[in-house]
Design a protein around this motif. Sequence first.
Motif, PDB file in Angstrom:
ATOM      1  N   VAL A 112     -16.127  21.317  31.477  1.00  0.00           N
ATOM      2  CA  VAL A 112     -16.511  21.387  30.066  1.00  0.00           C
ATOM      3  C   VAL A 112     -17.540  20.317  29.726  1.00  0.00           C
ATOM      4  N   ARG A 113     -17.418  19.165  30.350  1.00  0.00           N
ATOM      5  CA  ARG A 113     -18.394  18.092  30.128  1.00  0.00           C
ATOM      6  C   ARG A 113     -19.811  18.561  30.474  1.00  0.00           C
ATOM      7  N   ARG A 114     -19.934  19.389  31.490  1.00  0.00           N
ATOM      8  CA  ARG A 114     -21.234  19.848  31.960  1.00  0.00           C
ATOM      9  C   ARG A 114     -21.764  21.031  31.139  1.00  0.00           C
ATOM     10  N   MET A 115     -20.936  21.637  30.345  1.00  0.00           N
ATOM     11  CA  MET A 115     -21.312  22.861  29.624  1.00  0.00           C
ATOM     12  C   MET A 115     -22.422  22.612  28.605  1.00  0.00           C
ATOM     13  N   PRO A 116     -23.408  23.495  28.503  1.00  0.00           N
ATOM     14  CA  PRO A 116     -24.421  23.385  27.437  1.00  0.00           C
ATOM     15  C   PRO A 116     -23.812  23.798  26.101  1.00  0.00           C
ATOM     16  N   LYS A 117     -23.614  22.831  25.219  1.00  0.00           N
ATOM     17  CA  LYS A 117     -22.858  23.086  23.988  1.00  0.00           C
ATOM     18  C   LYS A 117     -23.748  23.472  22.816  1.00  0.00           C
ATOM     19  N   GLY A 118     -25.064  23.424  23.014  1.00  0.00           N
ATOM     20  CA  GLY A 118     -25.967  23.904  21.967  1.00  0.00           C
ATOM     21  C   GLY A 118     -26.190  22.883  20.879  1.00  0.00           C
ATOM     22  N   LEU A 262     -25.586  12.467  23.048  1.00  0.00           N
ATOM     23  CA  LEU A 262     -25.551  13.907  22.787  1.00  0.00           C
ATOM     24  C   LEU A 262     -26.131  14.699  23.952  1.00  0.00           C
ATOM     25  N   VAL A 263     -27.306  14.298  24.423  1.00  0.00           N
ATOM     26  CA  VAL A 263     -27.935  15.034  25.515  1.00  0.00           C
ATOM     27  C   VAL A 263     -27.067  14.982  26.775  1.00  0.00           C
ATOM     28  N   ALA A 264     -26.453  13.841  27.040  1.00  0.00           N
ATOM     29  CA  ALA A 264     -25.574  13.720  28.204  1.00  0.00           C
ATOM     30  C   ALA A 264     -24.389  14.660  28.120  1.00  0.00           C
ATOM     31  N   ASP A 265     -24.037  15.079  26.916  1.00  0.00           N
ATOM     32  CA  ASP A 265     -22.894  15.969  26.710  1.00  0.00           C
ATOM     33  C   ASP A 265     -23.319  17.423  26.537  1.00  0.00           C
ATOM     34  N   GLY A 266     -24.595  17.724  26.729  1.00  0.00           N
ATOM     35  CA  GLY A 266     -25.050  19.105  26.587  1.00  0.00           C
ATOM     36  C   GLY A 266     -25.309  19.534  25.168  1.00  0.00           C
ATOM     37  N   VAL A 267     -25.542  18.574  24.270  1.00  0.00           N
ATOM     38  CA  VAL A 267     -25.861  18.873  22.870  1.00  0.00           C
ATOM     39  C   VAL A 267     -27.357  18.615  22.679  1.00  0.00           C
ATOM     40  N   GLN A 484     -12.616   9.565  19.992  1.00  0.00           N
ATOM     41  CA  GLN A 484     -13.213  10.212  21.151  1.00  0.00           C
ATOM     42  C   GLN A 484     -14.031   9.253  22.010  1.00  0.00           C
ATOM     43  N   ASP A 485     -14.524   8.156  21.414  1.00  0.00           N
ATOM     44  CA  ASP A 485     -15.300   7.146  22.130  1.00  0.00           C
ATOM     45  C   ASP A 485     -16.642   7.667  22.634  1.00  0.00           C
ATOM     46  N   THR A 486     -17.149   8.710  22.052  1.00  0.00           N
ATOM     47  CA  THR A 486     -18.451   9.251  22.425  1.00  0.00           C
ATOM     48  C   THR A 486     -18.931  10.135  21.295  1.00  0.00           C
ATOM     49  N   ALA A 487     -20.244  10.357  21.239  1.00  0.00           N
ATOM     50  CA  ALA A 487     -20.788  11.244  20.213  1.00  0.00           C
ATOM     51  C   ALA A 487     -20.697  12.705  20.611  1.00  0.00           C
ATOM     52  N   GLY A 488     -20.358  12.987  21.863  1.00  0.00           N
ATOM     53  CA  GLY A 488     -20.340  14.358  22.346  1.00  0.00           C
ATOM     54  C   GLY A 488     -19.147  15.159  21.858  1.00  0.00           C
ATOM     55  N   GLU A 555     -26.533  30.283  31.887  1.00  0.00           N
ATOM     56  CA  GLU A 555     -26.504  30.956  33.180  1.00  0.00           C
ATOM     57  C   GLU A 555     -26.531  29.944  34.318  1.00  0.00           C
ATOM     58  N   GLN A 556     -27.313  28.885  34.176  1.00  0.00           N
ATOM     59  CA  GLN A 556     -27.352  27.851  35.206  1.00  0.00           C
ATOM     60  C   GLN A 556     -26.002  27.150  35.321  1.00  0.00           C
ATOM     61  N   PHE A 557     -25.375  26.920  34.191  1.00  0.00           N
ATOM     62  CA  PHE A 557     -24.043  26.314  34.163  1.00  0.00           C
ATOM     63  C   PHE A 557     -23.025  27.210  34.868  1.00  0.00           C
ATOM     64  N   CYS A 558     -23.053  28.501  34.577  1.00  0.00           N
ATOM     65  CA  CYS A 558     -22.121  29.433  35.216  1.00  0.00           C
ATOM     66  C   CYS A 558     -22.365  29.506  36.719  1.00  0.00           C
ATOM     67  N   LEU A 559     -23.625  29.465  37.132  1.00  0.00           N
ATOM     68  CA  LEU A 559     -23.943  29.454  38.557  1.00  0.00           C
ATOM     69  C   LEU A 559     -23.401  28.196  39.210  1.00  0.00           C
ATOM     70  N   TRP A 560     -23.509  27.059  38.533  1.00  0.00           N
ATOM     71  CA  TRP A 560     -22.959  25.817  39.070  1.00  0.00           C
ATOM     72  C   TRP A 560     -21.446  25.936  39.279  1.00  0.00           C
ATOM     73  N   ILE A 561     -20.736  26.541  38.325  1.00  0.00           N
ATOM     74  CA  ILE A 561     -19.282  26.715  38.468  1.00  0.00           C
ATOM     75  C   ILE A 561     -18.970  27.555  39.700  1.00  0.00           C
ATOM     76  N   VAL A 562     -19.674  28.659  39.858  1.00  0.00           N
ATOM     77  CA  VAL A 562     -19.435  29.542  40.998  1.00  0.00           C
ATOM     78  C   VAL A 562     -19.734  28.825  42.311  1.00  0.00           C
ATOM     79  N   THR A 563     -20.821  28.064  42.338  1.00  0.00           N
ATOM     80  CA  THR A 563     -21.202  27.336  43.550  1.00  0.00           C
ATOM     81  C   THR A 563     -20.205  26.219  43.865  1.00  0.00           C
ATOM     82  N   GLU A 564     -19.786  25.500  42.822  1.00  0.00           N
ATOM     83  CA  GLU A 564     -18.934  24.322  43.002  1.00  0.00           C
ATOM     84  C   GLU A 564     -17.482  24.686  43.288  1.00  0.00           C
ATOM     85  N   TYR A 565     -16.983  25.731  42.641  1.00  0.00           N
ATOM     86  CA  TYR A 565     -15.552  26.029  42.710  1.00  0.00           C
ATOM     87  C   TYR A 565     -15.232  27.421  43.254  1.00  0.00           C
ATOM     88  N   GLY A 566     -16.266  28.202  43.557  1.00  0.00           N
ATOM     89  CA  GLY A 566     -16.034  29.590  43.957  1.00  0.00           C
ATOM     90  C   GLY A 566     -15.248  29.743  45.243  1.00  0.00           C
TER      91      GLY A 566
END
Length: 579
Positions: A112-118, A262-267, A484-488, A555-566
Amino acid sequence: MPLTDSDWELFSSELPSPSSPIISKYLSSRNALKSEELKHRSDHSFRSNLSPIARRACDIVSRIRDEEKADIWNSDLEENLVSGGEGGPVFPGMMFSLAKGLMEGTKLWRIVRRMPKGSLLHAHLDAMVDLEYLIDLTLSTPGMHISSSLALSNPSALVNADLSIRFRNPTPEGPSIWSPSYQAETFVPLVAAADSYPAGGRPRFIAWLKSRCVLSPRDAVEQHHGQAAIWRKFAGCFMVLGTMIHYEPIWRGFLSRLMSLLVADGVYWVELRFTWPLNYCRTGSEVPETDYNHIFQVIEEETARFQATEEGRRFWGLRIIWTSLRNRDSRSIVESMDHCIATKLAWPNLVAGYDLVGPEDAGRPLADLLPELFWFRKQCAVEGVEIPFFFHAGETLGDGDSTDDNLYDALLLGTRRIGHGFSLYKHPRLVDAVRDRRILIESCPISNEILRLTGSIMHHPLPALLARGVPCALCNDDPAILGQDTAGMTHDFWQTLQGWDNLGLAGLGSLAENSVRWSVFEDQDSETWLKDIRSASIGGGVKAKRLQEWAVEWEQFCLWIVTEYGEKYGDGAVASGRP
């Protein structure tokens, strides 16, 4: 009377088998009923259009979630009997303040930390940056002083005194702020006060000052004290933070740190609620500015500076939602509105909208503010500026009281989004109207829990709104104060993913996409605003471009999940949950 073995053998032979036609027909009807209901969810379209890679990623995340529910959030395992340093059992959906330490070590957290949150659409500016950074920045800024309404010489004063941390030119040394002979409201050098903190010096001072700016885990779990008690301490945190950051060198560092977090958290975009009295000072000055121009000049400069860096190249930018305190009298609110319009004229690209803030139950309801709001709308028309409403409404446990009624007024006054909307689920006609008018709910689950609207994520009403097709986005509200100790936004995203079976990674993706779709990237009249929301990524404006960019990140995030944990959690595992 218990059955004998022979009786049970006779009765059991008459039970239909799980594969019998009658059971199969029942299960088919059951599945059809569930499928029909799922079509009405607000995330149905997003789910239906998932790419094959995204579907695989969603299945993988569901398996990881189920594994962690069994292996981590399981009190039957002896090593999991203590959480958050508070002791006691752990379980799925437990209170945020107790779960925080454990959640941050999970696979689900890493994902979730890596997810692009928009976009982050509901956040109060003062309460965004981690306090360790802010306090360190304040201590290292030359000329910072501290004053207190009481001598900080006893435990009661340390908890209850009003504090002010401001820039001041050097002054003659007087009694220590920790001494009974200290004269109230006298400014003393901050570094000297920190280093002379009784029984511990600077480290203990930092811990004490942080305690005055944050709601502790104990504050969060003491639900029996009610909302009024937590809101009193919550307001006090803002009072300390507000004096600290209203000085140019700290303001610049604050903004830079905020965008970096924010950017580090995908915002990639943030709309910040702004509630500042005119007590901001430029570098080296004790004299407050008479307007908000320099504050906004710094916002523009620091945003451009950050975007010009490698770190900030993905950051789309920020805008301000101007806010007035809803508990103030008419004169104060009109003066704030007038400043809002003047600042919009001077900085048209930075002011995005208007809201009223503060505890709804203790402040004036929107119905009582109609004269001021209609005056504001008229003045905006006279000046030729577009400043839409983004009202807080329904942040209450009430049902039918004046605070709950804010939902009706927010709708009728044309709000484009609703902040919190916690009590909306109690009003079926309003739910339909909000859905049909494409009004987004800015939902802040952790904030609602800590401010005692709900006991935990499992009791939150957001799933009811999603099931009814209401567009929603996740937000973090006041992360520095709430712990939360972070802005993300990872904590709020993790809580909802781990807490609700019907959401899944696809549901999180839909909420993130909504945040981009309902962002105020540019000024638009009501008709163009709604057209842009409906057109989404097939439109031709800024919003369509941002939605397309987010979709690529997704899509890049989903590909990372498949590559990392598939390999471990891929198609060979037994699927569970919904995509």
